[in-house]
Scaffold this motif. Sequence first.
Motif, mmCIF file in Angstrom:
data_model
loop_
_atom_site.group_PDB
_atom_site.id
_atom_site.type_symbol
_atom_site.label_atom_id
_atom_site.label_comp_id
_atom_site.label_asym_id
_atom_site.label_seq_id
_atom_site.Cartn_x
_atom_site.Cartn_y
_atom_site.Cartn_z
ATOM 1 N N ALA A 312 0.822 -1.213 0.000
ATOM 2 C CA ALA A 312 0.000 0.000 0.000
ATOM 3 C C ALA A 312 0.855 1.262 0.000
ATOM 4 N N GLY A 313 2.170 1.092 -0.021
ATOM 5 C CA GLY A 313 3.069 2.236 -0.013
ATOM 6 C C GLY A 313 3.165 2.915 1.336
ATOM 7 N N GLU A 314 2.800 2.203 2.403
ATOM 8 C CA GLU A 314 2.817 2.775 3.748
ATOM 9 C C GLU A 314 4.101 2.412 4.481
ATOM 10 N N SER A 315 4.426 3.199 5.484
ATOM 11 C CA SER A 315 5.597 2.929 6.310
ATOM 12 C C SER A 315 5.345 1.711 7.196
ATOM 13 N N ILE A 316 6.360 0.870 7.334
ATOM 14 C CA ILE A 316 6.219 -0.289 8.216
ATOM 15 C C ILE A 316 6.747 -0.007 9.620
ATOM 16 N N GLU A 317 7.402 1.147 9.802
ATOM 17 C CA GLU A 317 8.003 1.437 11.109
ATOM 18 C C GLU A 317 7.002 1.389 12.269
ATOM 19 N N PRO A 318 5.825 2.014 12.150
ATOM 20 C CA PRO A 318 4.872 1.945 13.277
ATOM 21 C C PRO A 318 4.428 0.515 13.581
ATOM 22 N N ILE A 319 4.328 -0.309 12.538
ATOM 23 C CA ILE A 319 3.909 -1.702 12.736
ATOM 24 C C ILE A 319 4.999 -2.481 13.463
ATOM 25 N N VAL A 320 6.251 -2.246 13.062
ATOM 26 C CA VAL A 320 7.379 -2.913 13.712
ATOM 27 C C VAL A 320 7.450 -2.504 15.179
ATOM 28 N N GLN A 321 7.312 -1.222 15.424
ATOM 29 C CA GLN A 321 7.383 -0.730 16.803
ATOM 30 C C GLN A 321 6.277 -1.341 17.664
ATOM 31 N N ARG A 322 5.070 -1.437 17.106
ATOM 32 C CA ARG A 322 3.962 -2.052 17.840
ATOM 33 C C ARG A 322 4.273 -3.512 18.167
ATOM 34 N N ALA A 323 4.844 -4.230 17.197
ATOM 35 C CA ALA A 323 5.178 -5.644 17.412
ATOM 36 C C ALA A 323 6.179 -5.815 18.542
ATOM 37 N N LEU A 324 7.175 -4.944 18.583
ATOM 38 C CA LEU A 324 8.196 -5.055 19.626
ATOM 39 C C LEU A 324 7.640 -4.681 20.996
ATOM 40 N N LYS A 325 6.774 -3.691 21.032
ATOM 41 C CA LYS A 325 6.205 -3.278 22.318
ATOM 42 C C LYS A 325 5.257 -4.335 22.874
ATOM 43 N N LEU A 326 4.698 -5.175 22.014
ATOM 44 C CA LEU A 326 3.789 -6.234 22.463
ATOM 45 C C LEU A 326 4.524 -7.489 22.922
ATOM 46 N N LYS A 327 5.831 -7.517 22.722
ATOM 47 C CA LYS A 327 6.593 -8.717 23.073
ATOM 48 C C LYS A 327 6.577 -8.955 24.577
ATOM 49 N N LYS A 328 6.351 -10.215 24.965
ATOM 50 C CA LYS A 328 6.319 -10.585 26.379
ATOM 51 C C LYS A 328 7.727 -10.850 26.897
ATOM 52 N N ALA A 329 7.846 -10.908 28.206
ATOM 53 C CA ALA A 329 9.159 -11.126 28.815
ATOM 54 C C ALA A 329 9.679 -12.530 28.540
ATOM 55 N N VAL A 330 8.773 -13.521 28.556
ATOM 56 C CA VAL A 330 9.178 -14.918 28.420
ATOM 57 C C VAL A 330 8.202 -15.649 27.502
ATOM 58 N N ARG A 331 8.680 -16.297 26.480
ATOM 59 C CA ARG A 331 7.939 -17.226 25.619
ATOM 60 C C ARG A 331 6.478 -16.853 25.393
ATOM 61 N N ALA A 332 6.273 -15.642 24.878
ATOM 62 C CA ALA A 332 4.932 -15.175 24.520
ATOM 63 C C ALA A 332 3.950 -15.220 25.688
ATOM 64 N N GLY A 333 4.470 -15.063 26.896
ATOM 65 C CA GLY A 333 3.617 -15.069 28.078
ATOM 66 C C GLY A 333 3.416 -16.432 28.701
ATOM 67 N N LEU A 334 3.912 -17.483 28.051
ATOM 68 C CA LEU A 334 3.829 -18.836 28.618
ATOM 69 C C LEU A 334 5.014 -19.021 29.560
ATOM 70 N N ASP A 335 4.950 -18.341 30.697
ATOM 71 C CA ASP A 335 6.124 -18.194 31.543
ATOM 72 C C ASP A 335 6.217 -19.191 32.689
ATOM 73 N N SER A 336 5.289 -20.130 32.750
ATOM 74 C CA SER A 336 5.377 -21.175 33.784
ATOM 75 C C SER A 336 5.403 -22.534 33.095
ATOM 76 N N PRO A 337 5.984 -23.535 33.733
ATOM 77 C CA PRO A 337 5.992 -24.877 33.130
ATOM 78 C C PRO A 337 4.586 -25.383 32.816
#
Length: 357
Positions: A312-337
């Motif tokens: 669409a000719g749009e910037s991907i920077e805001p999308i990348v930034q959103r993806a990184l800010k949504l990242k969990k601390a451990v394994r997509a939030g599956l942080d217990s055995p």
Amino acid sequence: NGSRISDRITPSRCIKRKTARLMKQTTPLLVDSFGRFHNYLRISLIEKCNLRCTYCMPREGIQLSPKSSLMSAEEIVEIAKTFVIHGVDKIRLTGGEPLLRKDFASILAQLSTLKASLALTTNGVLIDRYIDDLKRARLQKINFSLDTLDADKFNTITLRSQFKKVRENLDLVIREGFETKINAVLLKGENEDEIIRFIEFTEKHNVNIRFIEFMPFQGNSWDQSKTVSYTEVMKRVHAHFGIEKVLRLEDAPNDTAKNYCIKGFTGSFAVISTVTNPFCDSCNRIRLTANGKLRNCLFSDKEQDLLTAIRAGESIEPIVQRALKLKKAVRAGLDSPETFDNYHNHQTNRSMIKIGG
């Protein structure tokens, strides 16, 4: 007088100031909420593979994305350029089997012009056709996916009879001087009896054998009982070679593996303990699927669509930034055995072959 000279603006100073401003603006883009900087981009070039390893691809196969929804060579390079501008300095090409792409050599050549080191993960069946292309692109790091050194067992695991070709090509890349790693996914009852045999291969071969704990993905029938853990691997190694001969090596920054060697051996070995001993605190990796979706974690079913924005000719920077800010601390939030070991929590994730190795 000296201060006036220092304030004088020259072309080189303009470039330096522009670069400094760019760094101030762009560096936070690849930093997540936990301060992890993501300088390593893994790009899946294709969803197809010429082997059928069941831990990667469901036995019934997968529904391939329509060709029109896959990234073109130009789109791959355009997206990669954006990431490199923002600090990515390592790009790994994966699949499926990346060498199945007819335009692989062209993609490789274009990516080689970027200021990032290139690496490749392959099953090795076709790599002899691309040795010269890899050299021209200055790609030095090759990971071979090879789960057994036994021909019959290879046929069972991959459902294909390509062992001879793969072994010949493994010998070829070692001989040609590529920095070679062998990725072996350990499956209880199938190949854990080859741990020692793999390590003995490093006695005279300058390779790094990486034992990978079996991980859960959609359609691969995972359960914890099939996983050969880091602890189990090291027990076997110590029992066979003796604790005093097993030397702990220094891991590279952000390394996913715990590295060792046997005293006097040419090569080394490592264990990637994603299941029993995760290493999320130093994660620096982001993944781009063949159909242009950005994934901030291997185990997350949340994806951000870069390809639609590019088209669409749009910037991907805001999308990348959103993806990184949504990242969990451990394994997509599956942080217990308990949460990670529940296979139902992985059923909305893609199968490994559609994520990229």
